[in-house]
Design a protein around this motif. Structure first.
Motif, PDB file in Angstrom:
ATOM      1  N   ILE A 371      14.989 -19.024  14.224  1.00  0.00           N
ATOM      2  CA  ILE A 371      14.374 -18.587  13.334  1.00  0.00           C
ATOM      3  C   ILE A 371      13.418 -17.158  13.543  1.00  0.00           C
ATOM      4  O   ILE A 371      13.375 -16.633  14.570  1.00  0.00           O
ATOM      5  N   CYS A 372      13.361 -16.433  12.476  1.00  0.00           N
ATOM      6  CA  CYS A 372      12.693 -15.118  12.483  1.00  0.00           C
ATOM      7  C   CYS A 372      11.156 -15.146  12.077  1.00  0.00           C
ATOM      8  O   CYS A 372      10.897 -15.675  10.753  1.00  0.00           O
ATOM      9  N   ILE A 373      10.366 -14.644  12.683  1.00  0.00           N
ATOM     10  CA  ILE A 373       8.964 -14.527  12.191  1.00  0.00           C
ATOM     11  C   ILE A 373       8.863 -12.742  11.792  1.00  0.00           C
ATOM     12  O   ILE A 373       8.870 -11.773  12.716  1.00  0.00           O
ATOM     13  N   TYR A 374       8.267 -12.488  10.633  1.00  0.00           N
ATOM     14  CA  TYR A 374       8.169 -11.049  10.494  1.00  0.00           C
ATOM     15  C   TYR A 374       6.625 -10.721  10.837  1.00  0.00           C
ATOM     16  O   TYR A 374       5.514 -11.440  10.389  1.00  0.00           O
ATOM     17  N   GLN A 375       6.490  -9.596  11.167  1.00  0.00           N
ATOM     18  CA  GLN A 375       4.978  -9.203  11.616  1.00  0.00           C
ATOM     19  C   GLN A 375       4.087  -9.217  10.430  1.00  0.00           C
ATOM     20  O   GLN A 375       4.266  -8.865   9.240  1.00  0.00           O
ATOM     21  N   GLY A 376       2.967 -10.047  10.960  1.00  0.00           N
ATOM     22  CA  GLY A 376       1.907 -10.313   9.853  1.00  0.00           C
ATOM     23  C   GLY A 376       1.763 -11.296   9.074  1.00  0.00           C
ATOM     24  O   GLY A 376       0.882 -11.738   8.576  1.00  0.00           O
ATOM     25  N   GLU A 377       3.044 -11.943   9.064  1.00  0.00           N
ATOM     26  CA  GLU A 377       3.248 -13.311   8.446  1.00  0.00           C
ATOM     27  C   GLU A 377       2.231 -14.477   9.327  1.00  0.00           C
ATOM     28  O   GLU A 377       1.683 -15.484   8.628  1.00  0.00           O
ATOM     29  N   GLU A 378       2.009 -14.166  10.655  1.00  0.00           N
ATOM     30  CA  GLU A 378       1.224 -15.143  11.265  1.00  0.00           C
ATOM     31  C   GLU A 378      -0.187 -14.940  10.900  1.00  0.00           C
ATOM     32  O   GLU A 378      -0.935 -15.766  11.320  1.00  0.00           O
ATOM     33  N   LEU A 379      -0.672 -13.717  10.383  1.00  0.00           N
ATOM     34  CA  LEU A 379      -1.887 -13.638   9.795  1.00  0.00           C
ATOM     35  C   LEU A 379      -1.964 -14.229   8.336  1.00  0.00           C
ATOM     36  O   LEU A 379      -3.174 -14.207   7.866  1.00  0.00           O
ATOM     37  N   GLY A 380      -0.909 -14.426   7.705  1.00  0.00           N
ATOM     38  CA  GLY A 380      -1.126 -14.630   6.295  1.00  0.00           C
ATOM     39  C   GLY A 380      -1.352 -13.263   5.403  1.00  0.00           C
ATOM     40  O   GLY A 380      -2.066 -13.509   4.281  1.00  0.00           O
ATOM     41  N   LEU A 381      -0.671 -12.401   5.875  1.00  0.00           N
ATOM     42  CA  LEU A 381      -0.776 -10.896   5.042  1.00  0.00           C
ATOM     43  C   LEU A 381      -0.161 -11.164   3.883  1.00  0.00           C
ATOM     44  O   LEU A 381       1.107 -11.833   3.757  1.00  0.00           O
ATOM     45  N   PRO A 382      -0.680 -11.127   2.390  1.00  0.00           N
ATOM     46  CA  PRO A 382      -0.144 -11.228   1.465  1.00  0.00           C
ATOM     47  C   PRO A 382       0.795  -9.785   1.236  1.00  0.00           C
ATOM     48  O   PRO A 382       0.489  -8.855   1.876  1.00  0.00           O
ATOM     49  N   GLU A 383       1.531  -9.665   0.076  1.00  0.00           N
ATOM     50  CA  GLU A 383       2.254  -8.408  -0.337  1.00  0.00           C
ATOM     51  C   GLU A 383       0.910  -7.453  -0.816  1.00  0.00           C
ATOM     52  O   GLU A 383       0.321  -7.962  -1.695  1.00  0.00           O
ATOM     53  N   ALA A 384       1.326  -6.084  -0.317  1.00  0.00           N
ATOM     54  CA  ALA A 384       0.340  -5.418  -0.790  1.00  0.00           C
ATOM     55  C   ALA A 384       0.583  -4.757  -2.090  1.00  0.00           C
ATOM     56  O   ALA A 384       1.982  -4.471  -2.527  1.00  0.00           O
ATOM     57  N   GLU A 385      -0.211  -4.323  -2.774  1.00  0.00           N
ATOM     58  CA  GLU A 385       0.256  -3.493  -4.091  1.00  0.00           C
ATOM     59  C   GLU A 385       0.022  -1.942  -3.920  1.00  0.00           C
ATOM     60  O   GLU A 385      -0.999  -1.382  -3.423  1.00  0.00           O
ATOM     61  N   ILE A 386       1.026  -1.345  -4.046  1.00  0.00           N
ATOM     62  CA  ILE A 386       1.173   0.193  -3.815  1.00  0.00           C
ATOM     63  C   ILE A 386       1.037   0.902  -4.912  1.00  0.00           C
ATOM     64  O   ILE A 386       1.976   0.818  -5.628  1.00  0.00           O
ATOM     65  N   ALA A 387       0.290   1.950  -5.232  1.00  0.00           N
ATOM     66  CA  ALA A 387       0.300   2.644  -6.151  1.00  0.00           C
ATOM     67  C   ALA A 387       1.539   3.505  -6.122  1.00  0.00           C
ATOM     68  O   ALA A 387       2.124   4.017  -5.065  1.00  0.00           O
ATOM     69  N   PHE A 388       2.024   3.745  -7.409  1.00  0.00           N
ATOM     70  CA  PHE A 388       3.313   4.793  -7.397  1.00  0.00           C
ATOM     71  C   PHE A 388       3.113   6.031  -6.597  1.00  0.00           C
ATOM     72  O   PHE A 388       3.882   6.422  -6.006  1.00  0.00           O
ATOM     73  N   GLU A 389       1.829   6.737  -6.616  1.00  0.00           N
ATOM     74  CA  GLU A 389       1.943   7.871  -5.859  1.00  0.00           C
ATOM     75  C   GLU A 389       1.924   7.842  -4.323  1.00  0.00           C
ATOM     76  O   GLU A 389       2.045   8.937  -3.780  1.00  0.00           O
ATOM     77  N   ASP A 390       1.868   6.407  -3.798  1.00  0.00           N
ATOM     78  CA  ASP A 390       1.880   6.262  -2.367  1.00  0.00           C
ATOM     79  C   ASP A 390       3.033   5.607  -1.912  1.00  0.00           C
ATOM     80  O   ASP A 390       3.289   5.461  -0.712  1.00  0.00           O
ATOM     81  N   LEU A 391       3.862   5.520  -3.060  1.00  0.00           N
ATOM     82  CA  LEU A 391       5.304   4.873  -2.636  1.00  0.00           C
ATOM     83  C   LEU A 391       6.031   5.687  -1.806  1.00  0.00           C
ATOM     84  O   LEU A 391       6.120   7.079  -1.798  1.00  0.00           O
ATOM     85  N   GLN A 392       6.600   5.210  -0.674  1.00  0.00           N
ATOM     86  CA  GLN A 392       7.507   5.964   0.199  1.00  0.00           C
ATOM     87  C   GLN A 392       9.004   5.551   0.063  1.00  0.00           C
ATOM     88  O   GLN A 392      10.084   6.167   0.125  1.00  0.00           O
ATOM     89  N   ASP A 393       9.184   4.152  -0.469  1.00  0.00           N
ATOM     90  CA  ASP A 393      10.748   3.833  -0.480  1.00  0.00           C
ATOM     91  C   ASP A 393      11.430   4.117  -1.533  1.00  0.00           C
ATOM     92  O   ASP A 393      11.208   4.277  -2.932  1.00  0.00           O
TER      93      ASP A 393
END
Length: 547
Positions: A371-393
């Motif tokens: 099994i794989c655990i992704y960083q932050g899921e152990e904290l219960g981090l929800p998906e972040a809302e990123i403004a278009f002007e802050d997008l990097q991807d």
């Protein structure tokens, strides 16, 4: 002071079987030098947190030299560290420190393509007759000047890019700046095997192999056939991407790919190293997983996208996936994940309540496979809302706003809610730290006995304490409404697992036999005197017996 654990991959070549692997996205884990970007020294600093989770290994996403058009998945030097992340000496410190904590180190090898800034590609594109002219996938145009076939890029548009130097097209499954290597050329394979040897000699314990089924293409460059609308899904690419409109018979999944995997396994074998491959295919994922992991001369494990899908998997769906895997890959070994750096965090994706998060975490810890655990899921981090002007991807920028890209799951870890940027960095982070993450920081959860972090630790400890959960078989898979139940067995010891995956109470008949109740630390239910099991919302049940 206790002695450092002794890690011998050669003595225990099956160390990977059932392992818990913690994925680190290095840009977002810990910044140690104040430039707003996480780095290798930051990983060293935070390894005690990872060790406290009880994991077996870490998987570090790419840190190689790169122009960062795709944030490290576009490599320009396979055998060096990008200065953004530190140096080779810093990487050595990661390995040494991880090993001192009893944690193995797996690194993300991106072999299917390089950056267009890689010296190999610069030479290849310089002429049609240089020493590396055939190291990438080049083709003459169609008679009308258009690309040679209908292959598409996962990042949108044609999978071919015109190059004026050679007056030919080159293939790119991803960004235009990520040309695909030609695995039909044995010199390419040899060079990539040398890359694997370089890192194995440096002490790594294994690899996560990016897009493992994309390595080889059809040399005849045949068109992919269309995929009927009713068969399309968004597991591999977002629904708005025309990539989903094709059956990808010829641009990936080449049958000769297994021959390269066998060569790679032969390189890894003397080191006792292991690999987990990412199988990106919405139609044949489990079948390919089985093909690539069967026997003892290919990859040890792979993961497909079934549990990375947008829809929350019901008890019935999970049993269907596990049964399909058993049928398609009876000798294979899966590596399961609910979240990673490419998908919306599963807490948001599946709209899980705090109790639901715990139930699915418990399920993950009891599944057959690694099994794989992704960083932050152990904290219960929800998906972040990123403004278009802050997008990097670039993926999100291309398909905004219908698809917002991958930045929302890549925001920095939060370590201390009282510090600027959650103690990730003293500088402005490369992605903003969401305000809703601060109260979920490691420091805050450490002091809260009811926090999700402690449940992750208990669930992973439960897995480590019961070998049948790591290496055993599974059987008697079934459902009772929203309850999934199955048996895990190893060396005459059996565990019955039942988990209610809903917010509605449910009853279940207990299996016959003399069972000992366990797992109370995970909120497990008690069996009632009437022989029925009464499960509350999201509640598990565990019992064990021996032959």
């Amino acid at each position: 002071m206790s002695e450092a654990p002794i890690l011998s991959n050669v003595a225990d070549k099956d160390w990977w079987r059932g392992a818990v692997i913690y994925q680190i996205y290095p840009r977002s884990y810990q910044d140690s030098n104040g430039d707003g970007v996480g780095d290798l020294c930051g990983i060293v600093e935070r390894l005690p947190h990872i060790a406290s989770m009880g994991v077996d290994a870490i998987w570090i996403s790419p840190f190689f030299t790169s122009p960062m058009r795709d944030f490290g998945y576009d490599v320009s030097d396979y055998c060096d560290v990008d200065p953004m992340f530190g140096s080779l000496a810093d990487f050595d410190a990661v390995v040494e420190t991880a090993h001192s904590h009893g944690i193995r180190v797996m690194i993300d090898l991106v072999l299917s393509h390089t950056s267009d800034q890689h010296p190999w590609f610069k030479e290849s594109r310089s002429s049609r007759d240089n020493d590396k002219s055939d190291w990438y996938v080049w083709s003459e145009p169609a008679p009308d000047g258009t690309p040679p076939n209908n292959w598409l890029s996962i990042f949108g548009g044609s999978g071919w890019q015109w190059d004026a130097r050679r007056e030919q097209y080159y293939m790119h499954n991803f960004l235009v700046s990520q040309p695909d290597l030609n695995f039909h050329n044995p010199d390419v394979q040899n060079a990539l095997l040398d890359v694997a040897k370089f890192w194995l000699n440096r002490g790594v314990d294994g690899f996560r192999l990016d897009t493992i089924n994309f390595y080889m293409h059809d040399e005849q460059l045949r068109d992919n056939p269309p995929l009927p609308k009713e068969e399309r899904n968004a597991d591999t690419a977002p629904a708005v991407n025309p990539y989903n409109h094709q059956r990808h018979l010829y641009d990936k999944n080449h049958p000769d790919n297994v021959k390269f995997l066998e060569r790679l396994r032969a390189v890894m074998e003397p080191f006792g190293a292991a690999a987990v491959g990412e199988v990106g295919d919405s139609q044949r994922g489990l079948e390919i997983l089985g093909e690539y992991t069967s026997g003892d001369n290919r990859m040890q494990m792979c993961y497909a996208f079934e549990f990375l899908a947008p829809e929350r998997p019901s008890a019935t769906r999970i049993v269907e996936v596990l049964n399909n895997l058993d049928a398609a890959a009876p000798e294979g070994w899966a590596c399961w994940a609910f979240s990673n750096h490419d998908v919306v965090r599963h807490i948001t994706r599946w709209d899980l309540s705090p109790s639901g998060i715990r139930a699915y975490t418990t399920l993950l810890a009891t599944l057959r496979g690694s099994i794989c655990i992704y960083q932050g899921e152990e904290l219960g981090l929800p998906e972040a809302e990123i403004a278009f002007e802050d997008l990097q991807d670039p993926y999100g920028i291309e398909f905004w706003p219908e698809f917002k890209g991958r930045d929302g799951c890549r925001t920095p870890m939060v370590w201390d809610s009282t510090h600027q940027n959650g103690a990730f960095s003293d500088a402005k982070p490369w992605l903003p730290v969401p305000s809703e993450h601060y109260h979920l920081a490691v420091e805050a959860e450490e002091t809260d006995p009811a926090a999700l972090l402690h449940h992750y630790r208990r669930a992973l400890r439960f897995r480590q304490d019961h070998p049948m959960l790591k290496r055993g078989t599974h059987s008697s898979l079934g459902t009772a409404g929203d309850v999934i139940h199955f048996m895990r067995s190893l060396d005459g010891e059996h565990m019955f697992v039942a988990i209610n995956l809903s917010d509605t109470p449910s009853d279940l008949d207990l299996p016959a036999g003399d069972w000992e109740l366990i797992g109370q630390e995970l909120g497990g239910a008690h069996a009632s005197a009437d022989g029925k099991l009464h499960l509350g919302p999201w509640q598990p049940y565990f019992a064990i017996k021996r032959d």
